[in-house]
Motif scaffolding. Structure first.
Motif, mmCIF file in Angstrom:
data_model
loop_
_atom_site.group_PDB
_atom_site.id
_atom_site.type_symbol
_atom_site.label_atom_id
_atom_site.label_comp_id
_atom_site.label_asym_id
_atom_site.label_seq_id
_atom_site.Cartn_x
_atom_site.Cartn_y
_atom_site.Cartn_z
ATOM 1 N N GLU A 90 46.194 90.787 50.838
ATOM 2 C CA GLU A 90 46.092 92.128 50.279
ATOM 3 C C GLU A 90 45.223 92.944 51.220
ATOM 4 O OE1 GLU A 90 44.552 91.501 46.295
ATOM 5 O OE2 GLU A 90 46.517 90.816 45.620
ATOM 6 N N ARG A 94 38.856 101.484 51.199
ATOM 7 C CA ARG A 94 37.989 102.174 50.219
ATOM 8 C C ARG A 94 37.427 103.448 50.837
ATOM 9 N NH1 ARG A 94 36.589 98.039 46.401
ATOM 10 N NH2 ARG A 94 37.023 95.996 47.287
ATOM 11 N N SER A 100 34.906 95.754 43.091
ATOM 12 C CA SER A 100 34.269 94.515 43.562
ATOM 13 C C SER A 100 33.204 94.744 44.625
ATOM 14 C CB SER A 100 35.330 93.528 44.066
ATOM 15 O OG SER A 100 35.869 93.951 45.297
ATOM 16 N N ASP A 129 41.484 85.484 44.510
ATOM 17 C CA ASP A 129 41.714 86.355 45.666
ATOM 18 C C ASP A 129 40.485 86.496 46.568
ATOM 19 O OD1 ASP A 129 44.205 86.766 44.532
ATOM 20 O OD2 ASP A 129 43.865 88.845 43.974
ATOM 21 N N ASP A 175 40.155 103.966 46.173
ATOM 22 C CA ASP A 175 40.538 102.769 46.943
ATOM 23 C C ASP A 175 41.954 102.368 46.551
ATOM 24 O OD1 ASP A 175 40.404 101.286 44.520
ATOM 25 O OD2 ASP A 175 38.327 100.731 44.876
ATOM 26 N N LYS A 177 45.190 98.985 47.196
ATOM 27 C CA LYS A 177 45.614 97.696 47.761
ATOM 28 C C LYS A 177 47.069 97.794 48.199
ATOM 29 C CE LYS A 177 47.670 94.870 45.324
ATOM 30 N NZ LYS A 177 49.099 94.524 45.122
ATOM 31 N N GLY A 197 47.223 99.583 41.095
ATOM 32 C CA GLY A 197 46.711 98.974 42.334
ATOM 33 C C GLY A 197 45.870 99.910 43.163
ATOM 34 N N CYS A 198 45.389 100.985 42.519
ATOM 35 C CA CYS A 198 44.504 101.905 43.247
ATOM 36 C C CYS A 198 43.501 102.482 42.259
ATOM 37 C CB CYS A 198 45.297 103.023 43.925
ATOM 38 S SG CYS A 198 46.067 104.199 42.807
ATOM 39 N N ARG A 199 42.488 103.170 42.771
ATOM 40 C CA ARG A 199 41.576 103.902 41.875
ATOM 41 C C ARG A 199 41.733 105.388 42.160
ATOM 42 N NH1 ARG A 199 38.368 99.102 42.560
ATOM 43 N NH2 ARG A 199 38.067 98.228 40.473
ATOM 44 N N ARG A 215 40.742 97.886 32.487
ATOM 45 C CA ARG A 215 39.713 96.874 32.779
ATOM 46 C C ARG A 215 38.457 97.124 31.950
ATOM 47 N NH1 ARG A 215 40.917 98.320 38.293
ATOM 48 N NH2 ARG A 215 42.284 96.817 39.295
#
Ligand code: ADP
Ligand code: UDP
Length: 236
Positions: A90, A94, A100, A129, A175, A177, A197-199, A215
């Motif tokens: 992956e 960012r 994380s 991961d 960010d 992926k 898969g992103c923010r 989340r």
């Protein structure tokens, strides 16, 4: 195009063979997972929203010169893609600290990162991961030096294209992926680009409008995905 047997069931998508050996059908399901599949629920309309969101973004990227696997939208929840030989890593860029990296490095959330950071993670849920570097990828034969360079270059090109696209919709791309694979010896962008898969934060209020709503149990998960799609002009 004929849809044949299911090849693989992922956490959020199912992958089907077709009568063309070079093409697959991705079916976006309503299943939503976090923490490497520990937290799973069904969120109504998610499959449809992410399928159409992904089609919109992949077409924008394609038009801007990024080779992507996307071929066409087949239905509300299905897309036709090139069958790639996926590289099991992956690629994460960012622009702002969150997720994380905040825990791992003990930094504050919301710091502007200049230059944006780049990280590789091994795609392996059982191992959560783990973060890896270029040498792991080359030494264990997951990809060649040229492929590593191509993935990095493409991931940063995607950043230039998408930060502008989201900025015009009053959104910050915090960010994201990406996953890549091989097709006829070339590297193509695969998998999906969606709020899973992103923010994405509202530019003004910094309200979270992505999977962190799921989340962190913030509520209105799909409503936020739909709001982002509307701002971009995605037809749902
Ligand atoms: P996960 O693997 O995290 O459970 P998904 O539910 O999204 O994720 O499953 C989709 C699977 O399909 C992933 O393993 C992804 O790497 C793979 N995939 C995505 N695009 C392609 C493609 N074009 N060709 C082959 N495999 C693909
Ligand atoms: N991401 C993803 N799949 C993963 C891990 C991360 O799509 O298996 C995305 C995530 O949504 C975020 C970015 O990659 O947009 C960076 O994720 P991070 O390393 O912060 O991990 P997280 O805390 O989100 O699991």
């Amino acid at each position: 195009m004929q849809k044949l047997e299911e090849l693989f069931t992922g956490k959020a998508k199912s992958v089907f063979k077709t009568d063309d050996a070079d093409k697959l059908i991705l079916e976006f399901r309503d299943d939503t997972s976090a923490f490497d599949g520990e937290k799973i629920v069904q969120l109504e309309r998610k499959g449809m929203v992410n399928n159409k969101f992904n089609a919109f973004i992949m077409q924008k990227l394609q038009a801007a010169g990024i080779p992507t696997h996307f071929e066409s939208l087949l239905s509300d929840t299905e897309s036709l893609v090139k069958k790639l030989d996926m590289i099991p890593v992956e690629c994460v860029v960012r622009n702002i600290s969150a997720g994380s990296i905040v825990k791992r490095l003990g930094v504050e959330e919301g710091l502007d990162l200049n230059p944006p950071t780049f990280e590789f993670f091994l795609k392996n849920d059982a191992l959560h991961d783990p973060m890896i570097n270029d040498y792991h990828i080359r030494s264990f034969g997951w990809a060649t030096e040229e492929e590593v360079a191509a993935m990095k270059k493409l991931t940063f090109q995607v950043n230039d294209i998408l930060t502008k696209l989201f900025d015009a919709a009053e959104l910050l791309l915090v960010d994201y992926k990406l996953e890549f694979g091989r097709f006829n010896g070339e590297i193509f962008l695969g998998d999906e680009f969606s709020p899973d898969g992103c923010r994405l934060w509202d530019k003004e209020t910094r309200e979270k409008m992505d999977k962190d709503r799921f989340r962190q149990d913030l509520g209105n998960v799909i409503e936020s995905y739909e709001a982002v799609a509307r701002r971009l002009g995605v037809e749902l």
